[in-house]
Design a protein around this motif. Structure first.
Motif, PDB file in Angstrom:
ATOM      1  N   SER A 103      95.581 -77.636 -10.676  1.00 56.65           N
ATOM      2  CA  SER A 103      96.865 -78.050 -10.106  1.00 56.65           C
ATOM      3  C   SER A 103      97.160 -77.306  -8.813  1.00 56.65           C
ATOM      4  N   LYS A 104      97.229 -78.050  -7.727  1.00 55.10           N
ATOM      5  CA  LYS A 104      97.521 -77.430  -6.428  1.00 55.10           C
ATOM      6  C   LYS A 104      98.947 -76.899  -6.399  1.00 55.10           C
ATOM      7  N   ASP A 105      99.858 -77.609  -7.094  1.00 57.72           N
ATOM      8  CA  ASP A 105     101.251 -77.164  -7.139  1.00 57.72           C
ATOM      9  C   ASP A 105     101.349 -75.822  -7.876  1.00 57.72           C
ATOM     10  N   THR A 118      99.353 -68.654   2.711  1.00 55.85           N
ATOM     11  CA  THR A 118      98.821 -70.010   2.531  1.00 55.85           C
ATOM     12  C   THR A 118      99.679 -70.953   3.368  1.00 55.85           C
ATOM     13  N   ALA A 119      99.304 -72.218   3.449  1.00 56.47           N
ATOM     14  CA  ALA A 119     100.078 -73.178   4.240  1.00 56.47           C
ATOM     15  C   ALA A 119     101.435 -73.441   3.589  1.00 56.47           C
ATOM     16  N   ALA A 120     102.484 -73.576   4.427  1.00 52.32           N
ATOM     17  CA  ALA A 120     103.808 -73.958   3.926  1.00 52.32           C
ATOM     18  C   ALA A 120     103.702 -75.344   3.306  1.00 52.32           C
ATOM     19  N   VAL A 143      97.933 -84.073   3.148  1.00 56.31           N
ATOM     20  CA  VAL A 143      98.449 -84.716   1.939  1.00 56.31           C
ATOM     21  C   VAL A 143      97.436 -84.503   0.818  1.00 56.31           C
ATOM     22  N   LYS A 144      97.906 -83.966  -0.316  1.00 57.10           N
ATOM     23  CA  LYS A 144      96.984 -83.674  -1.426  1.00 57.10           C
ATOM     24  C   LYS A 144      97.511 -84.254  -2.734  1.00 57.10           C
ATOM     25  N   TYR A 145      96.650 -84.928  -3.434  1.00 57.91           N
ATOM     26  CA  TYR A 145      96.965 -85.368  -4.794  1.00 57.91           C
ATOM     27  C   TYR A 145      96.866 -84.136  -5.684  1.00 57.91           C
ATOM     28  N   GLY A 153      90.826 -85.988  -3.082  1.00 57.83           N
ATOM     29  CA  GLY A 153      92.268 -86.213  -3.094  1.00 57.83           C
ATOM     30  C   GLY A 153      92.995 -85.619  -1.905  1.00 57.83           C
ATOM     31  N   VAL A 154      92.266 -85.201  -0.875  1.00 54.85           N
ATOM     32  CA  VAL A 154      92.898 -84.521   0.257  1.00 54.85           C
ATOM     33  C   VAL A 154      92.737 -85.338   1.539  1.00 54.85           C
ATOM     34  N   THR A 155      93.868 -85.542   2.259  1.00 54.40           N
ATOM     35  CA  THR A 155      93.795 -86.193   3.572  1.00 54.40           C
ATOM     36  C   THR A 155      94.364 -85.243   4.610  1.00 54.40           C
ATOM     37  N   VAL A 156      93.539 -84.846   5.562  1.00 52.32           N
ATOM     38  CA  VAL A 156      94.023 -84.054   6.692  1.00 52.32           C
ATOM     39  C   VAL A 156      94.361 -85.088   7.768  1.00 52.32           C
ATOM     40  N   ALA A 157      95.674 -85.361   7.918  1.00 48.17           N
ATOM     41  CA  ALA A 157      96.102 -86.490   8.753  1.00 48.17           C
ATOM     42  C   ALA A 157      96.462 -86.026  10.164  1.00 48.17           C
ATOM     43  N   ILE A 181     102.393 -81.775  -0.052  1.00 52.24           N
ATOM     44  CA  ILE A 181     102.284 -82.016   1.391  1.00 52.24           C
ATOM     45  C   ILE A 181     102.360 -80.653   2.060  1.00 52.24           C
ATOM     46  N   GLU A 182     101.379 -80.352   2.908  1.00 50.59           N
ATOM     47  CA  GLU A 182     101.394 -79.014   3.493  1.00 50.59           C
ATOM     48  C   GLU A 182     101.020 -79.009   4.961  1.00 50.59           C
ATOM     49  N   GLU A 183     101.400 -77.933   5.572  1.00 45.72           N
ATOM     50  CA  GLU A 183     101.148 -77.667   6.979  1.00 45.72           C
ATOM     51  C   GLU A 183      99.628 -77.633   7.230  1.00 45.72           C
ATOM     52  N   MET A 184      99.173 -78.142   8.352  1.00 45.09           N
ATOM     53  CA  MET A 184      97.746 -78.050   8.667  1.00 45.09           C
ATOM     54  C   MET A 184      97.448 -76.669   9.264  1.00 45.09           C
ATOM     55  N   MET A 185      96.448 -76.007   8.701  1.00 47.52           N
ATOM     56  CA  MET A 185      96.059 -74.684   9.216  1.00 47.52           C
ATOM     57  C   MET A 185      94.848 -74.860  10.125  1.00 47.52           C
ATOM     58  N   GLU A 186      94.757 -73.994  11.124  1.00 49.50           N
ATOM     59  CA  GLU A 186      93.617 -74.079  12.033  1.00 49.50           C
ATOM     60  C   GLU A 186      92.785 -72.817  11.968  1.00 49.50           C
ATOM     61  N   HIS A 210      78.930 -77.439   3.673  1.00 50.44           N
ATOM     62  CA  HIS A 210      78.954 -78.582   4.597  1.00 50.44           C
ATOM     63  C   HIS A 210      79.355 -79.784   3.766  1.00 50.44           C
ATOM     64  N   LYS A 211      80.639 -80.159   3.863  1.00 49.42           N
ATOM     65  CA  LYS A 211      81.158 -81.181   2.941  1.00 49.42           C
ATOM     66  C   LYS A 211      80.809 -82.608   3.351  1.00 49.42           C
ATOM     67  N   ARG A 212      80.693 -82.848   4.672  1.00 46.61           N
ATOM     68  CA  ARG A 212      80.456 -84.236   5.118  1.00 46.61           C
ATOM     69  C   ARG A 212      78.993 -84.615   4.938  1.00 46.61           C
ATOM     70  N   LEU A 269      88.995 -70.432   1.986  1.00 40.86           N
ATOM     71  CA  LEU A 269      89.866 -69.732   2.935  1.00 40.86           C
ATOM     72  C   LEU A 269      89.853 -70.385   4.308  1.00 40.86           C
ATOM     73  N   MET A 270      90.996 -70.316   4.983  1.00 47.45           N
ATOM     74  CA  MET A 270      91.037 -70.666   6.398  1.00 47.45           C
ATOM     75  C   MET A 270      91.247 -69.357   7.145  1.00 47.45           C
ATOM     76  N   LEU A 271      90.318 -69.030   8.034  1.00 49.69           N
ATOM     77  CA  LEU A 271      90.423 -67.781   8.795  1.00 49.69           C
ATOM     78  C   LEU A 271      91.202 -68.093  10.064  1.00 49.69           C
ATOM     79  N   ILE A 279      93.293 -71.817   1.204  1.00 48.88           N
ATOM     80  CA  ILE A 279      93.370 -73.289   1.182  1.00 48.88           C
ATOM     81  C   ILE A 279      93.472 -73.741  -0.266  1.00 48.88           C
ATOM     82  N   GLU A 280      92.552 -73.265  -1.075  1.00 47.50           N
ATOM     83  CA  GLU A 280      92.545 -73.690  -2.486  1.00 47.50           C
ATOM     84  C   GLU A 280      91.703 -72.716  -3.291  1.00 47.50           C
ATOM     85  N   TYR A 281      91.914 -72.781  -4.604  1.00 47.04           N
ATOM     86  CA  TYR A 281      91.046 -72.053  -5.533  1.00 47.04           C
ATOM     87  C   TYR A 281      90.234 -73.042  -6.356  1.00 47.04           C
TER      88      TYR A 281
HETATM   89  P1  AMP Z   1      90.909 -78.706  -0.764  1.00 42.30           P
HETATM   90  O1  AMP Z   1      90.430 -79.715  -1.778  1.00 42.30           O
HETATM   91  O2  AMP Z   1      92.317 -78.264  -0.969  1.00 42.30           O
HETATM   92  O3  AMP Z   1      89.934 -77.605  -0.526  1.00 42.30           O
HETATM   93  O4  AMP Z   1      90.819 -79.470   0.630  1.00 42.30           O
HETATM   94  C1  AMP Z   1      89.619 -80.031   1.074  1.00 42.30           C
HETATM   95  C2  AMP Z   1      89.423 -79.719   2.535  1.00 42.30           C
HETATM   96  O5  AMP Z   1      90.536 -80.199   3.289  1.00 42.30           O
HETATM   97  C3  AMP Z   1      89.354 -78.243   2.847  1.00 42.30           C
HETATM   98  O6  AMP Z   1      88.064 -77.727   2.689  1.00 42.30           O
HETATM   99  C4  AMP Z   1      89.793 -78.226   4.289  1.00 42.30           C
HETATM  100  O7  AMP Z   1      88.719 -78.596   5.142  1.00 42.30           O
HETATM  101  C5  AMP Z   1      90.815 -79.308   4.335  1.00 42.30           C
HETATM  102  N1  AMP Z   1      92.181 -78.761   4.166  1.00 42.30           N
HETATM  103  C6  AMP Z   1      92.867 -78.652   3.006  1.00 42.30           C
HETATM  104  N2  AMP Z   1      94.064 -78.107   3.203  1.00 42.30           N
HETATM  105  C7  AMP Z   1      94.164 -77.871   4.518  1.00 42.30           C
HETATM  106  C8  AMP Z   1      95.195 -77.335   5.352  1.00 42.30           C
HETATM  107  N3  AMP Z   1      96.383 -76.958   4.875  1.00 42.30           N
HETATM  108  N4  AMP Z   1      94.936 -77.221   6.680  1.00 42.30           N
HETATM  109  C9  AMP Z   1      93.765 -77.638   7.188  1.00 42.30           C
HETATM  110  N5  AMP Z   1      92.766 -78.157   6.463  1.00 42.30           N
HETATM  111  C10 AMP Z   1      92.958 -78.280   5.137  1.00 42.30           C
END
Ligand code: AMP
Ligand code: GLY
Length: 424
Positions: A103-105, A118-120, A143-145, A153-157, A181-186, A210-212, A269-271, A279-281
């Motif tokens: 659960s991301k929440d 972490t992202a707001a 946007v994350k389910y 379930g994740v869309t970086v829009a 729904i969270e802030e995009m981190m760079e 390398h996810k893609r 992690l996002m550095l 980002i997630e566990y």
């Molecule tokens: P997650 O399943 O939460 O790891 O998200 C999958 C991928 O989406 C991550 O490996 C990141 O590349 C990207 N991502 C998720 N959350 C963020 C965020 N807040 N800001 C930027 N990229 C993200």
């Protein structure tokens, strides 16, 4: 010790290999495993990972001393709780603690309670509320389910329209879907692994994946097309900061909530320019990150995982070699979409004897004395080297020695790390 390993992918093959090399191992059972790991242990078939009662019976019949759970689904389903209640030592968190992946929440609430960077974010269970928040925040936005979606379930829009579309798709599928729904981190992403026994946290190395599916990070997301360890970007100083600001506060907060975390905690992690942010566990090793990590692990994995399972991590030491490891995933053409099974893979024996090379099987099946493909991600062709470049070159030399026209791989695994090290 008698060990039962659960799972069947390349990650589990890497665990099986490291477990099989442990001095304290007497017997290794693998449920269900795959034909490519039969050399490392005794494969057990006919029991589903969802059948907790049957797994308990197996543990009793074989007098298992340690159960190692590879994938997340059985943990999220409470398998570790059932095993622990019956008195078995299990490497993997309880159902409550596995919410850190499930659960991301939940994870966000832990971050807020423990002050973890972490992202707001905000969480919604209604389409209208989610849309209103999106429009208030604007793009770019993420946007994350909220649930297990195997990374899908994740869309970086980049645009509001894209985010609105992602939300609409989630609510069309499930009218009361929980959406974060969270802030995009760079920044640059890195993965960091720690063993935790409730109180004690022991680092287990870093990696990048390398996810893609295609070179240059093009095409759809996959489970992972390759990985290397360590991640050159993840310096000792960043590791110390991540432990102090992210991992240790998480372990303490889980204890405070009465759901101590036991097992491996995989932090994405996002550095960022403001330091590492979560980002997630995940509550398991990464696949294929585990293959790279295990090639660097030195020591008795049975003893170390047993210590994590029984609250004794402060009494063992974990050493990863200073070498570099690279794993290249070979997948069936068409993956992550539709693909055919049953093509013959040749040259594995020769490729596997090249210097520094280990080949991990994920989706193979032995048919009439030949190795055939039986899944999407089929092999991880991995190698170690004294430099990242040597490890990368050795892994691709082995890939090139494998004769499998129906398979493919990315040719740019570790490119980012090599560029950072000036070895590109
Ligand atoms: P997650 O399943 O939460 O790891 O998200 C999958 C991928 O989406 C991550 O490996 C990141 O590349 C990207 N991502 C998720 N959350 C963020 C965020 N807040 N800001 C930027 N990229 C993200
Ligand atoms: N390779 C990414 C993962 O295992 O989640």
């Amino acid at each position: 010790m008698k060990v039962l390993l659960l799972g069947s992918g390349g990650r589990e093959h890497a665990l099986a290999l490291a477990l099989s090399r442990s001095a304290s191992l007497t017997q290794l059972f693998i449920l269900p495993g795959n034909d490519g790991m039969a050399r490392e242990g005794q494969l057990v078939s006919g029991i589903a990972l969802a059948d907790h009662a049957a797994i308990l019976d197996l543990c009793r019949t074989e007098a298992i001393d340690l159960v190692v759970v590879g994938p997340e689904a059985p943990l999220v389903a409470g398998l570790a709780d059932d095993l622990a209640a019956a008195g078995f030592a299990v490497f993997g968190p309880s159902k409550a603690a596995a919410q850190l992946e499930g659960s991301k929440d939940f994870t966000k609430s832990v971050c807020v309670a423990a002050g973890i960077p972490t992202a707001a974010y905000a969480t919604f269970t209604d389409h209208a509320g989610a849309l209103a928040y999106l429009r208030e925040k604007g793009a770019p936005i993420v946007v994350k389910y909220d649930g297990l979606m195997a990374g899908k379930g994740v869309t970086v829009a980049a645009s509001l329209a894209e985010a609105e579309e992602a939300i609409a798709a989630l609510y069309a599928n499930e009218p009361a879907a929980k959406v974060v729904i969270e802030e995009m981190m760079e920044g640059e992403e890195a993965s960091f692994f720690c063993l935790i026994d409730g109180e004690t946290v022991v680092p287990f190395g870093s990696a990048q994946d390398h996810k893609r599916v295609f070179d240059g990070d093009k095409g759809p997301n996959t489970g992972g097309m390759g990985a290397y360890s360590p991640a050159p970007v993840f310096t000792g100083a960043l590791e110390a900061e991540t432990l102090a600001r992210i991992i240790l506060p998480t372990a303490r907060e889980m204890v405070r909530r009465g759901m101590p975390y036991r097992g491996v905690l995989f932090a994405g992690l996002m550095l960022t320019s403001e330091g590492p942010k979560l980002i997630e566990y995940n509550c398991r090793f990464g696949d294929p990150e585990c293959q790279a990590l295990m090639l660097r692990f030195e020591g008795d994995l049975v003893q170390v995982l047993h210590a994590a399972a029984t609250g004794a991590l402060d009494r063992v030491s974990v050493t990863l070699a200073a070498s570099h490891a690279v794993g290249v995933v070979m997948a069936a053409r068409g993956y992550p979409g539709d693909y055919a099974k049953g093509s013959v893979i040749r040259g594995l024996d020769k490729a596997g004897t090249l210097p520094g090379v280990t080949i991990f099987h994920a989706g193979t099946k032995a048919v009439g004395g030949e190795v055939t493909s039986h899944g999407g991600r089929v092999l991880t062709v991995a190698a170690t080297g004294t430099t990242l470049r040597e490890a990368r070159d050795r892994a691709y030399a082995a890939v090139d020695a494998i004769d499998w026209p129906e398979g493919f791989c990315r040719r740019d695994i570790a490119a980012r790390g090599l560029a950072r090290l000036g070895q590109g």
